[in-house]
Scaffold this motif. Structure first.
Motif, PDB file in Angstrom:
ATOM      1  N   ASP A 148      48.111  12.575 -51.616  1.00  0.00           N
ATOM      2  CA  ASP A 148      47.012  12.154 -52.486  1.00  0.00           C
ATOM      3  C   ASP A 148      46.855  10.639 -52.487  1.00  0.00           C
ATOM      4  OD1 ASP A 148      44.999  12.566 -54.637  1.00  0.00           O
ATOM      5  OD2 ASP A 148      46.493  11.522 -55.846  1.00  0.00           O
ATOM      6  N   ARG A 177      47.881   8.528 -50.209  1.00  0.00           N
ATOM      7  CA  ARG A 177      47.459   8.056 -48.878  1.00  0.00           C
ATOM      8  C   ARG A 177      45.943   8.141 -48.719  1.00  0.00           C
ATOM      9  NH1 ARG A 177      49.553  11.605 -44.045  1.00  0.00           N
ATOM     10  NH2 ARG A 177      48.195  13.043 -45.195  1.00  0.00           N
ATOM     11  N   THR A 178      45.345   9.215 -49.212  1.00  0.00           N
ATOM     12  CA  THR A 178      43.890   9.361 -49.125  1.00  0.00           C
ATOM     13  C   THR A 178      43.194   8.201 -49.819  1.00  0.00           C
ATOM     14  OG1 THR A 178      44.062  11.769 -49.040  1.00  0.00           O
ATOM     15  CG2 THR A 178      41.943  10.841 -49.727  1.00  0.00           C
ATOM     16  N   GLN A 179      43.674   7.841 -50.986  1.00  0.00           N
ATOM     17  CA  GLN A 179      43.055   6.747 -51.727  1.00  0.00           C
ATOM     18  C   GLN A 179      43.356   5.396 -51.079  1.00  0.00           C
ATOM     19  OE1 GLN A 179      43.038   7.098 -56.061  1.00  0.00           O
ATOM     20  NE2 GLN A 179      44.141   9.028 -55.856  1.00  0.00           N
ATOM     21  N   THR A 207      43.747   4.781 -47.889  1.00  0.00           N
ATOM     22  CA  THR A 207      42.902   4.584 -46.705  1.00  0.00           C
ATOM     23  C   THR A 207      41.481   4.177 -47.086  1.00  0.00           C
ATOM     24  OG1 THR A 207      42.346   6.951 -46.655  1.00  0.00           O
ATOM     25  CG2 THR A 207      44.210   6.227 -45.309  1.00  0.00           C
ATOM     26  N   GLN A 208      41.116   4.417 -48.344  1.00  0.00           N
ATOM     27  CA  GLN A 208      39.794   4.017 -48.833  1.00  0.00           C
ATOM     28  C   GLN A 208      39.830   2.655 -49.529  1.00  0.00           C
ATOM     29  OE1 GLN A 208      38.923   7.364 -51.337  1.00  0.00           O
ATOM     30  NE2 GLN A 208      38.494   8.740 -49.629  1.00  0.00           N
ATOM     31  N   GLY A 209      40.997   2.002 -49.477  1.00  0.00           N
ATOM     32  CA  GLY A 209      41.108   0.668 -50.045  1.00  0.00           C
ATOM     33  C   GLY A 209      41.556   0.626 -51.492  1.00  0.00           C
ATOM     34  N   ARG A 210      41.860   1.791 -52.081  1.00  0.00           N
ATOM     35  CA  ARG A 210      42.319   1.816 -53.469  1.00  0.00           C
ATOM     36  C   ARG A 210      43.842   1.791 -53.469  1.00  0.00           C
ATOM     37  NH1 ARG A 210      38.207   5.852 -53.670  1.00  0.00           N
ATOM     38  NH2 ARG A 210      39.694   7.533 -54.071  1.00  0.00           N
ATOM     39  N   TRP A 211      44.395   0.574 -53.489  1.00  0.00           N
ATOM     40  CA  TRP A 211      45.843   0.433 -53.334  1.00  0.00           C
ATOM     41  C   TRP A 211      46.605   0.523 -54.653  1.00  0.00           C
ATOM     42  CZ3 TRP A 211      47.120  -3.712 -56.262  1.00  0.00           C
ATOM     43  CH2 TRP A 211      46.202  -4.766 -56.395  1.00  0.00           C
ATOM     44  N   THR A 259      48.777   4.351 -41.633  1.00  0.00           N
ATOM     45  CA  THR A 259      47.366   4.696 -41.828  1.00  0.00           C
ATOM     46  C   THR A 259      46.444   3.613 -41.285  1.00  0.00           C
ATOM     47  OG1 THR A 259      47.336   3.698 -44.035  1.00  0.00           O
ATOM     48  CG2 THR A 259      47.886   6.031 -43.899  1.00  0.00           C
ATOM     49  N   TRP A 290      44.628  -3.510 -46.287  1.00  0.00           N
ATOM     50  CA  TRP A 290      44.768  -3.167 -47.705  1.00  0.00           C
ATOM     51  C   TRP A 290      46.077  -3.699 -48.282  1.00  0.00           C
ATOM     52  CZ3 TRP A 290      40.159  -2.790 -48.441  1.00  0.00           C
ATOM     53  CH2 TRP A 290      39.305  -1.901 -47.792  1.00  0.00           C
TER      54      TRP A 290
END
Length: 315
Positions: free
Chosen positions: A30, A32-34, A36-40, A67, A73
């Motif tokens: 979960d 990792r998905t975020q 990869t979208q820049g939500r660190w 990733t 990121w």
């Protein structure tokens, strides 16, 4: 009448999950998905919560660092929190994978790992990054020195011991099926030095699989005659001990336990014990790992599915 096959798209999606490096860490998947979208921020919380569970920390950092855009990121995170050891470690490991993909330089990755190590001296993870780096680019001396640094911080470090076994197995390939090869001695020593419940009890099996990889590449062995490599007295003892350990301890709580189960299932098939392999495949579920199913030079996806069918008796 047997049911029709699933739609092609669904099958591909299911099969793609077989080699997810996150393995059975649902929280990591979960995050990792975020990430990869820049939500660190979720990655930050994940690593803070992991604390000094070093095997889990190493596993999570490595998966996040692999990733796409991990470097960007992690750098953004470090800019926001310049003293964050978590951000520095993630950025360092991302630099390692960039170097391995020839998208960055080993020198830059090494410098980043050493900066991260200075921020949290007790953490073996930056040294794991250096171990991965020296596995590809370094000398034997550098590799051994980095392994010692990891082990000094966590004596049972799972990933580091697997890397060391793979490296040792590659020595003296011309010696063939030598039951006294140093990789076996190292694996036995590490297993004996560890507590009874340590997953390193399976390390001697890893040693046999890694040595088979080297012998197959050198001597042209095929998967079909792999049983020869597993027929010796020492190999049988190693497999019996590892399988008995699994029956007694079954460390489902360990983040990399599916790695061990894949190696053990592979070895049990090579030994000619499909019933025992079947029990392991049931535990593996969808969490296959490329190694050792790619050994000696196979498509791991096809090899894993064929092995699972053979063990479970499914069409």
């Amino acid at each position: 009448m047997s049911p029709p096959p699933p739609p092609l798209g669904r099958a591909r999606k299911r099969d793609a999950q077989l080699f997810d490096p996150a393995l059975c860490d649902a929280e990591l998947v979960d995050v990792r998905t975020q990430f990869t979208q820049g939500r660190w921020s979720k990655a930050r919380s994940l690593l803070v919560g992991t604390g000094d569970d070093w095997d889990r920390r190493g596993h999570r950092v490595v998966v996040l660092a692999e990733t796409p855009a991990a470097t960007a990121w992690a750098r953004e995170w470090l800019l926001a929190e310049p003293e964050s050891a978590d951000a520095a470690t993630l950025l360092a490991c991302a630099a390692v994978f960039a170097a391995l993909r020839r998208k960055g330089t080993p020198a830059a990755a090494e410098e980043a790992c050493r900066r991260a190590a200075a921020l949290l001296p007790a953490d073996p993870t930056p040294w794991l990054g250096l171990l991965l780096l020296s596995r590809a680019f370094g000398t034997e001396e550098e590799f051994s020195r980095h392994f010692d640094q990891v082990r000094a911080r966590h004596r049972e470090h799972h990933h580091a011991h697997h890397l060391m076994v793979a490296r040792l197995a590659e020595r003296t390939p011309a010696s063939g099926h030598d039951p006294l090869h140093e990789v076996y001695d190292f694996a036995a020593w590490a297993a004996e030095e560890s507590p009874a419940d340590s997953p390193l009890a399976v390390l001697p099996v890893i040693a046999h699989a890694e040595r088979y990889r080297v012998l197959a590449a050198t001597h042209g062995h095929t998967f079909g005659n792999a049983a020869q490599h597993w027929s010796g007295r020492r190999a049988r003892q190693v497999l019996r001990s590892a399988f008995d350990w699994w029956l007694e301890w079954e460390r489902e709580d360990h983040p990399r336990n599916r790695v061990d189960l894949n190696f053990l299932a592979h070895a049990k098939l090579c030994e000619g014990r499909p019933a025992e392999a079947a029990a392991l495949f049931q535990r593996i579920g969808s969490h296959a790992t490329p190694a050792p199913w790619s050994y000696p030079d196979l498509d791991p996806h096809k090899a894993f599915l064929a092995a699972r069918r053979a063990a479970l008796g499914t069409a």
